[in-house]
Design a protein around this motif. Sequence first.
Motif, PDB file in Angstrom:
ATOM      1  N   LEU A   1      24.359  48.605   9.682  1.00 44.15           N
ATOM      2  CA  LEU A   1      23.201  49.133  10.376  1.00 44.15           C
ATOM      3  C   LEU A   1      22.022  48.917   9.442  1.00 44.15           C
ATOM      4  O   LEU A   1      22.092  49.264   8.256  1.00 44.15           O
ATOM      5  N   THR A   2      20.958  48.308   9.959  1.00 45.90           N
ATOM      6  CA  THR A   2      19.796  48.014   9.125  1.00 45.90           C
ATOM      7  C   THR A   2      18.582  48.784   9.625  1.00 45.90           C
ATOM      8  O   THR A   2      18.484  49.128  10.808  1.00 45.90           O
ATOM      9  N   SER A   3      17.672  49.035   8.712  1.00 46.26           N
ATOM     10  CA  SER A   3      16.396  49.661   9.034  1.00 46.26           C
ATOM     11  C   SER A   3      15.338  48.963   8.195  1.00 46.26           C
ATOM     12  O   SER A   3      15.533  48.746   7.001  1.00 46.26           O
ATOM     13  N   PHE A   4      14.228  48.600   8.840  1.00 42.64           N
ATOM     14  CA  PHE A   4      13.171  47.869   8.145  1.00 42.64           C
ATOM     15  C   PHE A   4      11.916  48.719   7.996  1.00 42.64           C
ATOM     16  O   PHE A   4      11.510  49.409   8.933  1.00 42.64           O
ATOM     17  N   LEU A   5      11.313  48.616   6.813  1.00 45.05           N
ATOM     18  CA  LEU A   5      10.028  49.237   6.536  1.00 45.05           C
ATOM     19  C   LEU A   5       9.097  48.142   6.025  1.00 45.05           C
ATOM     20  O   LEU A   5       9.511  47.292   5.233  1.00 45.05           O
ATOM     21  N   ARG A   6       7.855  48.168   6.471  1.00 42.29           N
ATOM     22  CA  ARG A   6       6.861  47.212   5.986  1.00 42.29           C
ATOM     23  C   ARG A   6       5.992  47.939   4.966  1.00 42.29           C
ATOM     24  O   ARG A   6       5.430  48.992   5.260  1.00 42.29           O
ATOM     25  N   VAL A   7       5.922  47.358   3.773  1.00 45.99           N
ATOM     26  CA  VAL A   7       5.120  47.916   2.694  1.00 45.99           C
ATOM     27  C   VAL A   7       4.113  46.838   2.306  1.00 45.99           C
ATOM     28  O   VAL A   7       4.467  45.873   1.625  1.00 45.99           O
TER      29      VAL A   7
ATOM     30  N   GLU B   1      18.566  48.251  13.523  1.00 43.13           N
ATOM     31  CA  GLU B   1      19.394  47.282  14.242  1.00 43.13           C
ATOM     32  C   GLU B   1      20.814  47.263  13.681  1.00 43.13           C
ATOM     33  O   GLU B   1      21.011  47.259  12.467  1.00 43.13           O
ATOM     34  N   PHE B   2      21.791  47.211  14.593  1.00 46.53           N
ATOM     35  CA  PHE B   2      23.188  47.022  14.216  1.00 46.53           C
ATOM     36  C   PHE B   2      23.469  45.526  14.184  1.00 46.53           C
ATOM     37  O   PHE B   2      23.150  44.809  15.132  1.00 46.53           O
ATOM     38  N   VAL B   3      24.057  45.044  13.084  1.00 47.20           N
ATOM     39  CA  VAL B   3      24.421  43.632  12.950  1.00 47.20           C
ATOM     40  C   VAL B   3      25.938  43.550  12.965  1.00 47.20           C
ATOM     41  O   VAL B   3      26.607  43.816  11.959  1.00 47.20           O
ATOM     42  N   GLU B   4      26.457  43.197  14.117  1.00 45.56           N
ATOM     43  CA  GLU B   4      27.903  43.202  14.334  1.00 45.56           C
ATOM     44  C   GLU B   4      28.629  42.237  13.410  1.00 45.56           C
ATOM     45  O   GLU B   4      29.698  42.554  12.887  1.00 45.56           O
TER      46      GLU B   4
END
Length: 132
Positions: free
Chosen positions: A40-46, A32-35
């Motif tokens: 720019l973010t990227s999420f991983l679930r661990v 997701e881009f957070v204006e």
Amino acid sequence: MKIEHIGIAVKDIEESEKLFSSLFDVKAYKREFVESQNVLTSFLRVGNNKIELVQGTTDDSVINKFIEKKGPGFHHIAFAVTDIKAEMSRLENEGFVLLNKEPIAGADNKWVCFLHPKSSGGMLIELVQEKN
């Protein structure tokens, strides 16, 4: 309430997704881009935890300034709250310095507020509340 995610500043989100996907044997589930923050973010679930990879999108973004000064790596820890405005007020009354006076739109459908590291033991703390 709980640790919502751990934020990691990265130079290249593509390469970082590959690295963390290999490390934890998971795939990134959301980008997701957070204006409002030029990131720019990227999420991983661990397991029950989330890791947010954060890449600056402009030369003057806070992430790129952070990386210039400290290099890529641990950036912040985020805590979930049920009432962000009440928590902001409580923390400000306790002497913490808020980096924003009102909640701002963040990634992953959240309202966010950051605490200045100088008032929180050298760590950047993020408060996050689900947008309802």
